[in-house]
Design an enzyme around this catalytic site. Structure first.
Site, PDB file in Angstrom:
ATOM      1  N   ASP A  61      44.893  39.106  48.041  1.00 11.86           N
ATOM      2  CA  ASP A  61      43.832  40.064  47.728  1.00 11.86           C
ATOM      3  C   ASP A  61      42.516  39.312  47.639  1.00 11.86           C
ATOM      4  O   ASP A  61      42.483  38.159  47.183  1.00 11.86           O
ATOM      5  CB  ASP A  61      44.131  40.763  46.392  1.00 11.86           C
ATOM      6  CG  ASP A  61      43.025  41.720  45.980  1.00 11.86           C
ATOM      7  OD1 ASP A  61      42.917  42.798  46.582  1.00 11.86           O
ATOM      8  OD2 ASP A  61      42.249  41.384  45.061  1.00 11.86           O
ATOM      9  N   GLU A  82      38.435  39.771  46.253  1.00  9.32           N
ATOM     10  CA  GLU A  82      37.392  40.536  45.576  1.00  9.32           C
ATOM     11  C   GLU A  82      36.071  40.163  46.224  1.00  9.32           C
ATOM     12  O   GLU A  82      35.826  38.990  46.538  1.00  9.32           O
ATOM     13  CB  GLU A  82      37.363  40.228  44.078  1.00  9.32           C
ATOM     14  CG  GLU A  82      38.616  40.641  43.328  1.00  9.32           C
ATOM     15  CD  GLU A  82      38.864  42.142  43.370  1.00  9.32           C
ATOM     16  OE1 GLU A  82      37.871  42.901  43.417  1.00  9.32           O
ATOM     17  OE2 GLU A  82      40.030  42.553  43.365  1.00  9.32           O
ATOM     18  N   HIS A 102      41.282  44.535  38.829  1.00  6.70           N
ATOM     19  CA  HIS A 102      40.424  44.230  39.983  1.00  6.70           C
ATOM     20  C   HIS A 102      40.087  42.746  40.046  1.00  6.70           C
ATOM     21  O   HIS A 102      38.996  42.358  40.445  1.00  6.70           O
ATOM     22  CB  HIS A 102      39.141  45.067  39.955  1.00  6.70           C
ATOM     23  CG  HIS A 102      39.379  46.518  40.228  1.00  6.70           C
ATOM     24  ND1 HIS A 102      39.716  47.008  41.469  1.00  6.70           N
ATOM     25  CD2 HIS A 102      39.358  47.594  39.400  1.00  6.70           C
ATOM     26  CE1 HIS A 102      39.874  48.308  41.407  1.00  6.70           C
ATOM     27  NE2 HIS A 102      39.676  48.690  40.168  1.00  6.70           N
ATOM     28  N   ASP A 131      45.993  41.586  40.730  1.00  6.19           N
ATOM     29  CA  ASP A 131      46.228  42.718  41.632  1.00  6.19           C
ATOM     30  C   ASP A 131      47.417  42.490  42.558  1.00  6.19           C
ATOM     31  O   ASP A 131      48.188  43.412  42.826  1.00  6.19           O
ATOM     32  CB  ASP A 131      44.969  43.006  42.456  1.00  6.19           C
ATOM     33  CG  ASP A 131      43.897  43.719  41.645  1.00  6.19           C
ATOM     34  OD1 ASP A 131      44.132  43.950  40.447  1.00  6.19           O
ATOM     35  OD2 ASP A 131      42.832  44.035  42.206  1.00  6.19           O
TER      36      ASP A 131
END
Length: 497
Positions: free
Chosen positions: A14, A16, A161, A166
């Site tokens: 993931d 961000e 987040h 996540d």
């Protein structure tokens, strides 16, 4: 990775990023997180996460901070992407990639980051996007299928987040979903799909009435009377190995199709082109429509006194707010003087005729057309867009916001807007929910009544250059990492030539 070495682990990852604040700005990675997972036992073998310093710290705006909590101070001393590129490449290259909405977002960000430093990007040997996969296999019983919604559905806590949190939550959600599907398969007569509905989820029958954009935004729509809520607790499997037969991602059973084998669908999902509008698949139109009769507008026209001309709208009086629905769900509304905003515009010129690019779950096209936006209309819609976007970000949504006014540079650079024509279904029969009228040059207005659904026939009415009077509602949506305001036509008056 040495010659011949098999990289069988699944790389859940993931990123961000910053949130773009202007057109064409792009994203900058602020954090990368990944775990390597054994496909046989679904246990975490290795993890890696790091903050990333963007090339321009000013990209870390207040909007991105509200989205993921990562501030400029947090990344000012972090390595830049060039510093971590070797580690990221080693984790990802040649492995199965997995994540939530990775095909549309995270994979693109990784490739952009490697391109910016002039290096080849890692390539997967397979991809599993849990957003598309679970939407197809698990269904929308958990609402909008965002990670936060799925986590709430299974009682796994709040999404932070942050990258590493996540991806670990993503793995747990997959385990829970696979467990439910396994139980439903074992006793299909007892464990039906409806019997597993969480108290926090909103579901909708495909034949319960309007198949409008509301139907595609379950977390922001009023549920139908057919919705049922039942309380059931679903426990996680006591051992990871018990899930091997369900989530055998690397070596699927080729003798008999396994409806819960996530790997069997990974190549299909990887090939699927996820469309920007509700991620729906394109299909040809095969049904036909015939125009039955016409009646005078005065006989069938509804009361549209509450619809405002854009000139009547005070931008300072526009607001956006959430209104509660069932079991903690809510929807966004656009208001004017504390009343739901409805707009009426005369003689908008059709730029592009009927689009059938996207379809509903029954295979019927979701119809829309594009008109040129007047300056006063664009001013009102821009104000609505800004308020709704801010409320969406403040509420914790990380979905990509799609402006309601479409602006493109070029020779024909007039701003445009897209109007949707919803349908009402009765079993397998679909009719237009929008009232459609035709006005001849003498001023006589007649309502058009259609017996069957045929987008091609409707397209003959919305020819580019045609003038249309429109009455429409503003319907905010947040679905599958896409958010924005959909303009839903309630009444259309087509000017004849």
């Amino acid at each position: 990775m040495g010659p011949g070495e098999e990289r069988s682990e699944i790389a859940f990852f993931d990123v961000e990023t910053t949130v773009p604040t202007r057109v064409g700005q792009g994203f900058a990675i602020l954090e990368f997180g990944a775990i390597l997972v054994c496909p046989r036992k679904l246990v975490e073998l290795e993890s890696y996460s790091t903050l990333v310093r963007p090339h321009d710290l000013s990209l870390v705006s207040s909007l991105s901070v509200r989205c993921n909590g990562i501030t400029r101070d947090a990344v000012v001393s972090a390595p830049n992407f060039r510093d971590i590129a070797d580690r990221v490449y080693d984790i990802l290259h040649g492995r199965i990639w997995a994540g939530h909405n990775i095909l549309r977002f995270d994979c693109a960000r990784i490739r952009e980051a490697f391109a910016e430093i002039g290096r080849p990007a890692p390539e997967p040997k397979g991809s599993i996007d849990s957003l598309a996969l679970l939407t197809q296999r698990f269904g929308r019983r958990a609402g909008d299928m965002k990670m936060a919604t799925l986590a709430t559905y299974f009682g796994l806590g709040q999404q932070t987040h942050r990258s590493l949190d996540d991806v670990r939550m993503n793995l747990e959600v997959l385990k829970y979903c696979a467990t439910v599907l396994f139980l439903e398969s074992s006793l299909p007569d007892i464990f039906t799909t409806n019997s597993w509905v969480s108290p926090n989820a909103v579901t909708r029958s495909r034949s319960n009435g309007k198949a409008s954009p509301v139907g595609m935004n379950l977390n922001m729509s009023t549920p139908s009377s057919s919705i049922k809520f039942e309380n059931h607790s679903i426990s996680s499997p006591s051992t990871h190995s018990s899930m091997e037969g369900i989530l055998n991602l690397v070596e699927p059973n080729t003798n008999q199709p396994d409806p819960f084998n996530l790997g069997a669908l990974s190549s299909e999902i990887e090939r699927e082109s996820l469309k920007p509008d509700y991620a729906l698949e394109e299909k040809p139109v095969t049904e036909s429509l015939e125009m039955l009769s016409t009646t005078t507008a005065s006989q069938d026209c509804c009361d549209y006194a509450g619809f405002l001309d854009p000139a009547e709208v005070s931008v300072a009086s526009i607001s956006a707010s959430f209104v509660p629905l069932y079991r903690g769900t809510r929807r966004m509304q656009i208001l004017h003087n504390d009343v739901k905003l409805l707009l009426h515009c005369t003689q908008l010129r059709v730029r592009f005729g009927i689009s059938t690019r996207f379809v509903d779950p029954a295979g019927r096209p979701r119809l829309s057309f594009v008109v040129d936006g007047s300056p006063s209309l664009c001013q009102v819609l821009d104000a609505c867009d800004q308020l709704a976007y801010k409320l969406s970000v403040d509420s914790g949504s990380s979905s990509e916001w799609r402006p309601v006014v479409i602006r493109k540079t070029g020779f024909l650079n007039t701003p445009t807007i897209r109007l949707s024509i919803p349908t009402v279904t009765n079993g397998d029969i679909a009719i237009y929910a929008t009232e459609i009228y035709q006005k001849d040059p003498s001023g006589t207005t007649q309502r058009l009544i259609f017996s069957r659904f045929d987008a091609a026939e409707l397209d003959t009415l919305f020819v580019p250059g045609t003038l249309v009077d429109t009455y429409f509602a503003l319907d905010p949506y947040d679905y599958q990492q896409n958010a924005g305001i959909k303009l839903v036509a309630k009444k259309l008056i087509i000017h004849g030539k």
